[in-house]
Design a protein around this motif. Structure first.
Motif, short mmCIF file in Angstrom:
data_model
loop_
_atom_site.label_atom_id
_atom_site.label_comp_id
_atom_site.label_asym_id
_atom_site.label_seq_id
_atom_site.Cartn_x
_atom_site.Cartn_y
_atom_site.Cartn_z
N GLY A 14 0.78 -1.22 0.00
CA GLY A 14 0.00 0.00 0.00
C GLY A 14 0.81 1.28 0.00
N LYS A 15 2.08 1.19 -0.37
CA LYS A 15 2.98 2.34 -0.27
C LYS A 15 3.88 2.41 -1.50
CE LYS A 15 6.79 3.63 2.82
NZ LYS A 15 7.40 3.27 4.11
N TRP A 16 4.05 3.59 -2.04
CA TRP A 16 4.90 3.77 -3.20
C TRP A 16 6.38 3.77 -2.80
CZ3 TRP A 16 3.39 3.23 -8.04
CH2 TRP A 16 2.05 3.45 -8.35
N LYS A 17 7.18 3.09 -3.63
CA LYS A 17 8.63 3.06 -3.43
C LYS A 17 9.33 3.28 -4.77
CE LYS A 17 9.38 0.29 0.69
NZ LYS A 17 10.36 -0.64 1.27
N LEU A 18 10.53 3.85 -4.70
CA LEU A 18 11.34 4.05 -5.89
C LEU A 18 12.36 2.94 -6.03
CD1 LEU A 18 12.28 7.85 -6.07
CD2 LEU A 18 10.40 6.65 -7.19
N HIS A 19 12.61 2.55 -7.28
CA HIS A 19 13.69 1.60 -7.55
C HIS A 19 15.01 2.35 -7.65
CE1 HIS A 19 16.18 -1.50 -9.16
NE2 HIS A 19 16.25 -0.93 -10.36
N VAL A 20 16.03 1.88 -6.94
CA VAL A 20 17.36 2.49 -6.96
C VAL A 20 18.17 1.84 -8.09
CG1 VAL A 20 19.45 2.99 -5.65
CG2 VAL A 20 17.24 2.93 -4.48
N SER A 21 18.14 2.46 -9.25
CA SER A 21 18.84 1.93 -10.41
C SER A 21 20.23 2.54 -10.51
CB SER A 21 18.07 2.25 -11.69
OG SER A 21 18.01 3.65 -11.91
N ASP A 22 21.08 1.93 -11.34
CA ASP A 22 22.43 2.48 -11.55
C ASP A 22 22.35 3.88 -12.15
OD1 ASP A 22 23.51 0.14 -10.61
OD2 ASP A 22 23.91 -0.71 -12.59
N GLU A 23 21.39 4.11 -13.04
CA GLU A 23 21.24 5.42 -13.66
C GLU A 23 20.85 6.47 -12.62
OE1 GLU A 23 21.06 2.26 -16.53
OE2 GLU A 23 19.82 2.61 -14.74
N PHE A 24 19.98 6.09 -11.70
CA PHE A 24 19.57 7.00 -10.64
C PHE A 24 20.75 7.33 -9.74
CE2 PHE A 24 16.92 7.38 -6.52
CZ PHE A 24 16.86 8.76 -6.65
N ILE A 25 21.54 6.33 -9.37
CA ILE A 25 22.71 6.55 -8.51
C ILE A 25 23.69 7.50 -9.18
CG2 ILE A 25 24.72 5.46 -7.45
CD1 ILE A 25 23.01 2.92 -7.09
N ASN A 26 23.98 7.26 -10.45
CA ASN A 26 24.93 8.12 -11.15
C ASN A 26 24.41 9.55 -11.23
OD1 ASN A 26 27.36 8.54 -12.84
ND2 ASN A 26 25.85 8.91 -14.46
N ALA A 27 23.10 9.71 -11.41
CA ALA A 27 22.51 11.04 -11.52
C ALA A 27 22.63 11.81 -10.21
CB ALA A 27 21.05 10.95 -11.96
#
Length: 264
Positions: free
Chosen positions: A206-219
């Motif tokens: 019941g809760k939104w979560k973000l996926h921690v991708s390599d692209e997100f980390i680099n950004a």
């Protein structure tokens, strides 16, 4: 000495805080900590995640992402290690936070404290969402590029092929990071980069979560994985690499001459 070879040496920077520890199969798995059942929007979740990064609030960051992977416990159930997608070294189950932890925390702070962002679009379905975001930070590729120049300068000024100097510099980097941290501090406020990414979100319990991708980390780490540097830095690197190659050739010739002298 090629750029790729030096980048492999600089990979230790990323290993300090980016890489998850390998280990035996865990008794806990992703999502074990998600116990709240209230609803949030994908946009609200993204804002919480970015604010938590800027303040290095890792409890909130883990709450709203899938950063946590697993925990390994010993035979009596005490956690001995944990795996996270990012900030792994800061999140280990230990009561003692010594010099190693403080160094990693200081570096992580410098990598995230100047973050800013803009959510440009959100596409939401029942259980998943995509969030387009422009993330701005200090351009950490400038820091890694300048640190590469620092390593090469020390090598070129050393006797022989400079490996002893390189090993000393890498040991210092692993121990306290003063040199690398000072280079980050020397960046101007306008030495920034903006990276556009599309973040994946999913609803869990019941809760939104973000996926921690390599692209997100680099950004959010200011394009720290980039292998592209400004022309000025590349010119310095090319000149220093040529000096090191010349020194290596001269050292090899001198060594060969000495060896021949032993048998004359």
């Amino acid at each position: 000495m090629t750029k790729k070879k030096i980048l492999l040496l600089l990979f230790i920077i990323g290993n300090i805080f980016l890489c998850a520890c390998s280990g035996k199969t865990s008794v806990e798995s992703v999502g074990a900590e998600a116990t709240q059942d209230h609803l949030t929007s994908p946009e609200h979740t993204a804002e919480n995640v970015m604010n938590s990064l800027r303040t290095l609030d890792l409890d909130t960051f883990n709450e709203y992402t899938d950063n946590y992977i697993s925990t390994t416990r010993n035979w009596i159930g005490i956690p001995t290690s944990a795996q996270y997608r990012v900030f792994n070294e800061l999140l280990q189950p230990t009561l003692i936070k010594g010099k190693h932890y403080k160094r990693n925390y200081q570096l992580s702070q410098k990598l995230t404290q100047n973050l800013s962002w803009e959510i440009t679009q959100v596409r939401e379905s029942d259980q998943t969402a995509e969030i387009d975001m422009d993330i701005t930070n200090l351009d950490m590729s400038l820091a890694t590029g300048n640190y590469m120049v620092f390593l090469l300068e020390n090598m070129s000024q050393s006797n022989g092929i400079g490996l002893r100097s390189l090993m000393k510099d890498m040991r210092d980097l692993n121990q306290d990071m003063d040199g690398f941290l000072s280079i980050i501090d020397s960046l101007d406020s306008d030495d920034t980069c903006t990276i556009s990414v599309t973040l994946s979100a999913f609803k869990q319990d019941g809760k939104w979560k973000l996926h921690v991708s390599d692209e997100f980390i680099n950004a959010f780490m200011g394009n720290i994985d980039s292998e592209e540097y400004p022309e000025e830095i590349m010119q310095k690197i090319n000149v220093l690499e040529k000096e090191i190659e010349d020194n290596t050739a001269k050292w090899a010739e001198d060594f060969e001459s000495r060896m021949e002298g032993l048998f004359d």
